[in-house]
Design a protein around this motif. Structure first.
Motif, PDB file in Angstrom:
ATOM      1  N   MET A 165       0.831  -1.200   0.000  1.00 62.97           N
ATOM      2  CA  MET A 165       0.000   0.000   0.000  1.00 62.97           C
ATOM      3  C   MET A 165       0.864   1.248   0.000  1.00 62.97           C
ATOM      4  SD  MET A 165      -1.353   0.375   3.957  1.00 62.97           S
ATOM      5  CE  MET A 165      -2.062   1.983   3.633  1.00 62.97           C
TER       6      MET A 165
ATOM      7  N   ASP B  45      -4.621   6.811   5.662  1.00 62.49           N
ATOM      8  CA  ASP B  45      -3.692   5.699   5.436  1.00 62.49           C
ATOM      9  C   ASP B  45      -2.764   5.559   6.641  1.00 62.49           C
ATOM     10  OD1 ASP B  45      -4.638   5.225   2.767  1.00 62.49           O
ATOM     11  OD2 ASP B  45      -3.519   7.009   2.148  1.00 62.49           O
TER      12      ASP B  45
ATOM     13  N   GLU C   5     -10.334   0.178   7.171  1.00 58.68           N
ATOM     14  CA  GLU C   5      -9.843  -1.202   7.168  1.00 58.68           C
ATOM     15  C   GLU C   5      -8.324  -1.280   7.068  1.00 58.68           C
ATOM     16  OE1 GLU C   5     -10.388  -5.320   4.529  1.00 58.68           O
ATOM     17  OE2 GLU C   5     -11.670  -3.577   4.149  1.00 58.68           O
ATOM     18  N   ASN C   6      -7.737  -0.363   6.287  1.00 54.45           N
ATOM     19  CA  ASN C   6      -6.297  -0.449   6.026  1.00 54.45           C
ATOM     20  C   ASN C   6      -5.484   0.636   6.728  1.00 54.45           C
ATOM     21  OD1 ASN C   6      -6.529  -2.693   4.161  1.00 54.45           O
ATOM     22  ND2 ASN C   6      -7.432  -1.224   2.721  1.00 54.45           N
ATOM     23  N   THR C   7      -6.090   1.361   7.667  1.00 52.60           N
ATOM     24  CA  THR C   7      -5.372   2.435   8.369  1.00 52.60           C
ATOM     25  C   THR C   7      -4.253   1.873   9.238  1.00 52.60           C
ATOM     26  OG1 THR C   7      -7.376   3.792   8.416  1.00 52.60           O
ATOM     27  CG2 THR C   7      -5.626   4.366   9.975  1.00 52.60           C
ATOM     28  N   ILE C   8      -3.092   2.488   9.134  1.00 53.46           N
ATOM     29  CA  ILE C   8      -1.949   2.165  10.003  1.00 53.46           C
ATOM     30  C   ILE C   8      -1.894   3.232  11.095  1.00 53.46           C
ATOM     31  CG2 ILE C   8       0.561   1.864  10.132  1.00 53.46           C
ATOM     32  CD1 ILE C   8       0.463   1.236   7.086  1.00 53.46           C
TER      33      ILE C   8
ATOM     34  N   ASP D 121      -3.808  -5.217  15.151  1.00 47.81           N
ATOM     35  CA  ASP D 121      -3.205  -5.403  13.831  1.00 47.81           C
ATOM     36  C   ASP D 121      -2.941  -4.077  13.124  1.00 47.81           C
ATOM     37  OD1 ASP D 121      -6.122  -5.336  13.772  1.00 47.81           O
ATOM     38  OD2 ASP D 121      -5.926  -5.563  11.605  1.00 47.81           O
ATOM     39  N   LYS D 122      -3.625  -3.013  13.546  1.00 49.54           N
ATOM     40  CA  LYS D 122      -3.442  -1.706  12.903  1.00 49.54           C
ATOM     41  C   LYS D 122      -2.299  -0.903  13.515  1.00 49.54           C
ATOM     42  CE  LYS D 122      -8.346  -1.108  11.735  1.00 49.54           C
ATOM     43  NZ  LYS D 122      -8.131  -1.538  10.349  1.00 49.54           N
TER      44      LYS D 122
ATOM     45  N   GLU E 148       4.491  -5.526   5.840  1.00 48.33           N
ATOM     46  CA  GLU E 148       4.171  -4.618   4.742  1.00 48.33           C
ATOM     47  C   GLU E 148       3.759  -3.247   5.281  1.00 48.33           C
ATOM     48  OE1 GLU E 148       4.698  -5.174   1.474  1.00 48.33           O
ATOM     49  OE2 GLU E 148       5.634  -7.019   2.250  1.00 48.33           O
ATOM     50  N   LYS E 149       3.116  -3.217   6.444  1.00 49.75           N
ATOM     51  CA  LYS E 149       2.736  -1.937   7.060  1.00 49.75           C
ATOM     52  C   LYS E 149       3.976  -1.113   7.393  1.00 49.75           C
ATOM     53  CE  LYS E 149      -1.760  -3.122   9.154  1.00 49.75           C
ATOM     54  NZ  LYS E 149      -1.956  -4.468   8.619  1.00 49.75           N
TER      55      LYS E 149
END
Length: 305
Positions: A1, A70, A94-97, A118-119, A157-158
């Motif tokens: 991402m 993001d 859903e994909n927020t870090i 997980d975030k 990957e994050k």
């Protein structure tokens, strides 16, 4: 991402520092500073300044609908964390870090409980010598963010995405694969330097030279190192030496956040520092007399506000 949209909550020293840097390297609409409407009005009327330059921030209130971030960065004080967690709801997708630049060793767990572990990446802010007075921030050293995964030994990957973003925006950083030890190391530093400089009502210069303040700081740090072993993190004299070297590079006129709180007659994070040490000392039956003295002296100062 790829990280394109960034939200920051907490416009204290670190929020201004990070926001000002990123605002010069990102489209204005893609960097959101989250604040309630009263604060936004004050920021827009009075201005927010970083090294005498007025910051050009894009403010957004918690109620405003928006695309999820993001990357979401927490830069509030610990006593404001629960309110901040509620305020960022519209920015978490859903994909927020999420990274937390808060002091202490517990904010990642609190945020993870709310939005999913997980975030959340583990993160430590170090090397800053920023001083905030009113709406004006000054600094000589911006420092860096050190971050990595919750689990040791991997680079997810994050983490790679945040690293790529920081490289693109020229944001000083370091990736580590054993962040729990790093969190404890920074906690040890804060317990020593934040509380000691606050008690002495001084600055970094006071603990950069030999004397009673530096001796007290190191003794407080050693109490944390003793406790760390019981928590499965073994901090050593080498770790103390590392953090003393970090301190040696800061502007002598700078001061940590707790000293700034005491100077401004604000309630500090003493419960997060000495309070945590005393609690762990009782848990493991380990004496922590230096932190007891620091706790007593700081709470006495605060009782006289």
């Amino acid at each position: 991402m790829e990280i394109k949209k960034v939200s920051i909550i907490g416009l204290g020293a670190l929020g201004i520092l990070f926001g000002h840097h990123l605002s010069k390297r990102m489209p204005k609409k893609d960097l959101r500073i989250i604040a309630d409407k009263n604060r936004i009005q004050k920021y827009q009327t009075d201005g927010v300044y970083c090294n005498d330059e007025r910051c050009d921030f894009n403010y957004i209130s918690p109620e405003e609908a928006c695309e999820p971030a993001d990357l979401l960065i927490f830069t509030v004080k610990f006593n404001g964390l629960q309110d901040a967690i509620k305020a960022v709801k519209n920015h978490v997708g859903e994909n927020t870090i999420i990274i937390s630049a808060l002091n202490g060793i517990s904010s990642e767990g609190v945020i993870g409980d709310a939005y999913g572990t997980d975030k959340v990446l583990y993160c430590v802010a170090q090397g800053m010598d920023a001083v905030k007075v009113g709406n004006k921030l000054t600094y000589a050293n911006m420092g860096m963010l050190v971050f990595g995964d919750r689990e040791p030994g991997i680079i997810s990957e994050k983490v790679k995405a945040v690293k790529a973003f920081f490289e693109k925006t020229e944001f000083a950083h370091e990736v580590l694969t054993d962040m729990k030890e790093k969190l404890w190391g920074k906690f040890m530093l804060n317990v020593g330097v934040n509380q000691t400089v606050a008690v002495y009502e001084s600055n970094y210069g006071e603990i950069q030279k030999d004397g009673p303040a530096r001796d007290m700081m190191i003794a407080a740090m050693r109490e944390v190192a003793m406790l760390s072993e019981k928590e499965g993190i073994t901090l050593t004299e080498d770790d103390i030496t590392y953090w003393l070297d970090v301190l040696s590079k800061l502007s002598p006129e700078g001061k940590p956040s707790m000293a700034q709180d005491v100077e401004a007659r604000r309630f500090s994070e003493v419960d997060l520092f000495a309070g945590t040490v005393l609690e762990l000392g009782r848990k493991y039956d380990i004496p922590t007399p230096v932190n007891k003295e620091l706790y007593d002296r700081i709470t006495k100062i605060e009782s006289e506000y």
